[in-house]
Design a protein around this motif. Structure first.
Motif, PDB file in Angstrom:
ATOM      1  N   ILE A  93       0.531  10.722   9.449  1.00 19.58           N
ATOM      2  CA  ILE A  93      -0.467   9.857   9.161  1.00 19.58           C
ATOM      3  C   ILE A  93      -1.811  10.271   9.388  1.00 19.58           C
ATOM      4  CG2 ILE A  93      -1.387   7.415   8.943  1.00 19.58           C
ATOM      5  CD1 ILE A  93       1.605   6.732  10.050  1.00 19.58           C
ATOM      6  N   ALA A  94      -2.543  11.004   8.515  1.00 22.19           N
ATOM      7  CA  ALA A  94      -3.769  11.694   9.013  1.00 22.19           C
ATOM      8  C   ALA A  94      -5.004  11.048   8.489  1.00 22.19           C
ATOM      9  CB  ALA A  94      -3.590  13.413   8.641  1.00 22.19           C
ATOM     10  N   ASP A  95      -6.295  11.303   9.256  1.00 22.33           N
ATOM     11  CA  ASP A  95      -7.410  10.757   8.830  1.00 22.33           C
ATOM     12  C   ASP A  95      -8.065  11.590   7.633  1.00 22.33           C
ATOM     13  OD1 ASP A  95      -9.924   9.664   8.487  1.00 22.33           O
ATOM     14  OD2 ASP A  95     -10.560   9.899  10.971  1.00 22.33           O
ATOM     15  N   VAL A 109       6.374  14.166   5.209  1.00 28.60           N
ATOM     16  CA  VAL A 109       5.627  13.619   4.259  1.00 28.60           C
ATOM     17  C   VAL A 109       4.022  13.384   4.784  1.00 28.60           C
ATOM     18  CG1 VAL A 109       5.215  11.846   2.409  1.00 28.60           C
ATOM     19  CG2 VAL A 109       7.618  12.391   3.185  1.00 28.60           C
ATOM     20  N   LEU A 110       3.065  13.834   3.986  1.00 25.74           N
ATOM     21  CA  LEU A 110       1.875  13.687   4.748  1.00 25.74           C
ATOM     22  C   LEU A 110       0.997  12.277   3.936  1.00 25.74           C
ATOM     23  CD1 LEU A 110      -0.923  14.387   6.271  1.00 25.74           C
ATOM     24  CD2 LEU A 110      -1.375  16.027   4.400  1.00 25.74           C
ATOM     25  N   TYR A 111       0.396  11.534   4.705  1.00 28.41           N
ATOM     26  CA  TYR A 111      -0.233  10.558   3.924  1.00 28.41           C
ATOM     27  C   TYR A 111      -1.664  10.511   4.570  1.00 28.41           C
ATOM     28  CZ  TYR A 111       4.064   8.476   2.324  1.00 28.41           C
ATOM     29  OH  TYR A 111       5.312   8.112   1.902  1.00 28.41           O
ATOM     30  N   ALA A 135      -1.685   1.553  10.382  1.00 28.69           N
ATOM     31  CA  ALA A 135      -1.050   2.172   9.253  1.00 28.69           C
ATOM     32  C   ALA A 135       0.288   2.422   9.766  1.00 28.69           C
ATOM     33  CB  ALA A 135      -1.605   3.558   9.302  1.00 28.69           C
ATOM     34  N   THR A 136       0.270   2.588  11.099  1.00 30.66           N
ATOM     35  CA  THR A 136       1.929   2.757  11.916  1.00 30.66           C
ATOM     36  C   THR A 136       2.409   1.662  11.578  1.00 30.66           C
ATOM     37  OG1 THR A 136       1.033   4.386  13.400  1.00 30.66           O
ATOM     38  CG2 THR A 136       3.033   3.220  13.806  1.00 30.66           C
ATOM     39  N   CYS A 137       2.045   0.225  11.713  1.00 34.36           N
ATOM     40  CA  CYS A 137       2.834  -0.834  11.383  1.00 34.36           C
ATOM     41  C   CYS A 137       3.564  -0.876  10.181  1.00 34.36           C
ATOM     42  CB  CYS A 137       1.612  -1.975  11.685  1.00 34.36           C
ATOM     43  SG  CYS A 137       1.372  -2.479  13.393  1.00 34.36           S
ATOM     44  N   ALA A 138       2.767  -0.520   9.109  1.00 35.68           N
ATOM     45  CA  ALA A 138       3.285  -0.507   7.754  1.00 35.68           C
ATOM     46  C   ALA A 138       4.607   0.578   7.755  1.00 35.68           C
ATOM     47  CB  ALA A 138       1.983   0.017   6.703  1.00 35.68           C
ATOM     48  N   ILE A 139       4.256   1.690   8.285  1.00 35.07           N
ATOM     49  CA  ILE A 139       5.659   2.629   8.244  1.00 35.07           C
ATOM     50  C   ILE A 139       6.598   2.082   8.955  1.00 35.07           C
ATOM     51  CG2 ILE A 139       6.174   4.743   9.234  1.00 35.07           C
ATOM     52  CD1 ILE A 139       4.634   5.158   6.891  1.00 35.07           C
ATOM     53  N   LEU A 140       6.580   1.252  10.109  1.00 35.47           N
ATOM     54  CA  LEU A 140       7.727   0.864  10.743  1.00 35.47           C
ATOM     55  C   LEU A 140       8.030  -0.520  10.358  1.00 35.47           C
ATOM     56  CD1 LEU A 140       6.460   2.266  14.448  1.00 35.47           C
ATOM     57  CD2 LEU A 140       7.916   3.239  12.539  1.00 35.47           C
ATOM     58  N   ASN A 141       7.322  -1.197   9.329  1.00 38.97           N
ATOM     59  CA  ASN A 141       7.497  -2.599   9.083  1.00 38.97           C
ATOM     60  C   ASN A 141       7.555  -3.662  10.142  1.00 38.97           C
ATOM     61  OD1 ASN A 141       7.950  -4.694   7.308  1.00 38.97           O
ATOM     62  ND2 ASN A 141      10.437  -4.531   7.544  1.00 38.97           N
ATOM     63  N   ILE A 142       6.245  -3.367  11.336  1.00 36.77           N
ATOM     64  CA  ILE A 142       6.190  -4.260  12.072  1.00 36.77           C
ATOM     65  C   ILE A 142       4.850  -5.178  11.867  1.00 36.77           C
ATOM     66  CG2 ILE A 142       5.072  -4.522  14.640  1.00 36.77           C
ATOM     67  CD1 ILE A 142       6.311  -1.590  15.175  1.00 36.77           C
ATOM     68  N   GLN A 175      -2.683  -2.594   5.379  1.00 35.28           N
ATOM     69  CA  GLN A 175      -2.852  -2.616   3.782  1.00 35.28           C
ATOM     70  C   GLN A 175      -2.904  -1.478   3.083  1.00 35.28           C
ATOM     71  OE1 GLN A 175      -1.899  -5.415   2.339  1.00 35.28           O
ATOM     72  NE2 GLN A 175      -1.915  -6.811   4.127  1.00 35.28           N
ATOM     73  N   PHE A 176      -3.692  -0.399   3.669  1.00 32.77           N
ATOM     74  CA  PHE A 176      -3.968   0.676   2.819  1.00 32.77           C
ATOM     75  C   PHE A 176      -2.659   1.567   2.986  1.00 32.77           C
ATOM     76  CE2 PHE A 176      -4.846   5.087   2.329  1.00 32.77           C
ATOM     77  CZ  PHE A 176      -5.962   5.182   1.559  1.00 32.77           C
ATOM     78  N   MET A 177      -2.017   1.634   3.914  1.00 34.77           N
ATOM     79  CA  MET A 177      -0.546   2.560   4.084  1.00 34.77           C
ATOM     80  C   MET A 177       0.338   1.849   3.132  1.00 34.77           C
ATOM     81  SD  MET A 177       1.014   5.005   4.895  1.00 34.77           S
ATOM     82  CE  MET A 177       0.030   5.909   6.197  1.00 34.77           C
ATOM     83  N   LEU A 178       0.379   0.311   3.244  1.00 34.83           N
ATOM     84  CA  LEU A 178       1.491  -0.186   2.382  1.00 34.83           C
ATOM     85  C   LEU A 178       1.110  -0.082   0.956  1.00 34.83           C
ATOM     86  CD1 LEU A 178       3.600  -2.227   3.404  1.00 34.83           C
ATOM     87  CD2 LEU A 178       2.386  -4.148   2.548  1.00 34.83           C
ATOM     88  N   SER A 179       0.041   0.162   0.370  1.00 33.01           N
ATOM     89  CA  SER A 179      -0.094   0.731  -1.074  1.00 33.01           C
ATOM     90  C   SER A 179       0.047   1.971  -1.208  1.00 33.01           C
ATOM     91  CB  SER A 179      -1.877   0.189  -1.380  1.00 33.01           C
ATOM     92  OG  SER A 179      -2.584   0.847  -0.503  1.00 33.01           O
TER      93      SER A 179
END
Length: 585
Positions: A93-95, A109-111, A135-142, A175-179
């Motif tokens: 997950i990168a800026d 995978v790069l996001y 963004a990490t929360c979205a990846i881990l479903n937290i 929200q951004f990572m989820l989308s």
């Protein structure tokens, strides 16, 4: 769902990398997960690559993870330096600010997520680390709400508006990572934790808390990495119990001030790293000669000279044992976990007073600065024992005319009666030169031998609760693994893998370095076909001490690492596996 997760955040020092890892790990700790965190940082205030690798698990973990599931990158250097750790299912997950590029030789995978842009739109780019947490929360479903309490504690003093903005930054990152992922990364969802409350602390905080619980009321020290947190903790806490901390002009002054406090009956300590301990050596000799209790903390780091001041090493061992000029009684203990760091430091003050000698608590950077989940501490295990110190309220026998108290009386156990300065009939001399029983200087050969024998005699039978931690299920083993300080976790994991391949492996972790626990170690070495000593130095210092005190040098092999990084379990496993031919496994 997965039982364990390895997560790392990296960037330039000063970008909030440490706070990102801190917020992430504290929230997960409060959910009941076990954590082990290790931070790489440069030896400068700002700039230079830094990262914080955190292992999260539903069961206890005591070492850095071999691989990496999630890499959060604030710059391209973070990807270039750390991507090889990513496993085949890893995520970067990168800026998007720096237009991240994924190396061709990784399946991760790069996001690209606009950390900086989203934060700036909310008012300040400083909140980009909170976007990354989201963004990490979205990846881990937290659920992002689990971070609210931590955010409020950290930013609450700045007002409710700041707390809300930081929470909004987390939500927008989520929200951004989820989308972006469309909810397709379910393989990184963590299994639920048990929800139990546990502490989460670095070894230095445990050492400082152990000193406080053990009755320490004075600390003199000079700041140095990686020991400074001990002083910083006690600066805040010692005044609450009537104690004090003095930041001295150098380590020589720190050691002599602590000796002065010890002579006055106050439990005192100092803390430093290798360079500082070198400056203290003459003073430690003074404590040995005057039989004054003092506790010294040595947090080992990369040497020599300035060396690698922010990197892992265990190369002070021989210096701590033999660095003094002349010969003095000395006790050296080496905790291997944060819990042990607490209890052993508290016990160090008992040993210092009971045996009236310097006690060195040996740590290393990984143990001192690595952050671990800690079970609630049991303060009932801490006791105060002051040895042969005569209480102030006790009346001493009248002295003969112009006589002096026998402060250095020759006794069978080598430990003399000790008084607080100013006690009636307790007057005596104190000097760094050789002296008689009353402390008066004396160069008589017979007196010299009697006093030297007396001093050395008192540490012949040091009573320390667990001189060697043993996990030895096999009466006869194919391999005995030996270590000290922070290598314990990597060794334990490596043993599990070796046992699965049919090897019988025992483990001994040495906690009392001097006087050396030869009797406890001898039967374990005798019953092993091979002995591997795991340590962070180039010359095998612990192995040398074992050979000198136990023997069996033909069985002993070195497993060494001295590049500044901690051992990974896979490295210990690979080195040990190579000791055996295929038919032996």
């Amino acid at each position: 769902m997965i039982e364990q997760l390895s997560w790392k955040v990296g960037g330039q020092q000063g970008e909030g990398i440490e706070s990102t890892g801190e917020i992430f790990s504290i929230a997960l700790n409060r959910l009941g997960y076990y954590l082990y965190g290790y931070r790489h940082f440069s030896s400068r205030i700002k700039g230079g690559h830094t990262n914080n690798k955190i292992r999260v698990s539903s069961t206890k973990v005591n070492s850095v993870a071999d691989d990496l599931d999630v890499l959060v990158a604030f710059d391209q250097e973070t990807i270039d330096v750390n991507y090889k750790e990513l496993n085949d299912h890893g995520v970067i997950i990168a800026d998007s600010k720096f237009e991240p590029k994924k190396p061709e030789d990784t399946k991760a995978v790069l996001y690209s997520v606009p950390f900086t842009e989203l934060a700036t739109n909310l008012g300040t780019s400083l909140m980009k680390n909170m976007v990354a947490v989201g963004a990490t929360c979205a990846i881990l479903n937290i659920d992002v709400e689990v971070f609210r309490e931590v955010v409020k504690e950290i930013f609450g003093k700045k007002g409710e508006a700041v707390v809300q903005k930081n929470m909004e930054a987390i939500r927008q990152g989520y929200q951004f990572m989820l989308s972006e992922t469309e909810g397709q990364i379910s393989h990184l969802e963590l299994a639920p934790a048990d929800g139990k409350k546990r502490m989460f602390m670095i070894g230095n905080d445990a050492i400082a808390l152990g000193a406080l619980a053990g009755g320490a009321r004075f600390m003199a020290a000079y700041p140095i990495t990686p020991a400074s947190e001990i002083m910083e903790y006690l600066i805040k806490k010692l005044p609450l119990v009537g104690g004090t901390v003095i930041q001295t002009e150098d380590e020589i002054a720190a050691a002599t001030m602590a000796i002065g406090a010890g002579y006055g009956g106050i439990r005192a300590l100092t803390a430093s790293a290798g360079p500082g301990l070198s400056l203290m050596m003459e003073s430690i000799g003074l404590a040995g000669m005057t039989e004054t209790p003092i506790v010294i903390i040595d947090t080992q780091r990369g040497g020599p000279s300035t060396g690698l001041p922010t990197k892992q090493e265990q190369s002070d061992l021989l210096a701590m044992l033999y660095g003094n000029h002349g010969e003095i009684p000395k006790i050296v203990i080496a905790p291997s976990t944060v819990e042990e760091a607490f209890y052993d430091t508290a016990e160090a003050f008992n040993l210092a007073e009971e045996y009236q000698c310097p006690v060195i608590v040996l740590s290393d950077l990984q143990l001192s600065l690595g952050k671990q989940t800690v079970e609630p501490l049991d303060y009932s295990k801490v006791e105060i024992r002051r040895g042969k110190l005569i209480p102030l309220q006790e009346e001493l026998p009248e002295l003969p005319q112009k006589g002096y108290f026998k402060r250095y009386e020759v006794t069978e156990d080598g430990i003399s009666p000790r008084v607080i300065p100013g006690m009636k009939n307790g007057i005596h001399h104190v000097t760094g030169v050789e002296h008689d029983e009353t402390g008066k200087p004396s160069e008589k050969p017979l007196n010299r031998k009697q006093q030297m024998d007396k001093r050395m005699r008192k540490i012949q039978h040091v009573h320390f609760n667990t001189p060697v931690y043993k996990n030895c299920p096999h009466e006869e083993s194919d391999l005995l693994l030996i270590g000290f300080n922070s290598t314990r976790g990597a060794i334990e994991e490596a043993i599990g893998r070796l046992e699965k391949e049919g090897l019988k492996v025992n483990h001994a972790h040495i906690r009392l370095i001097h006087p050396f626990p030869s009797e406890e170690l001898l039967p374990l070495i005798k019953s092993a076909k091979k002995v591997a000593v795991v340590e962070h130095n180039a010359t095998g210092q612990l192995a040398k001490i074992i050979k000198m005190n136990v023997g069996y040098g033909e069985k002993i092999v070195n497993v060494l690492k001295y590049d500044g990084n901690p051992f990974l379990p896979s490295e210990v496993y690979t080195e040990c596996k190579q000791l055996f031919q295929p038919q032996e496994i």
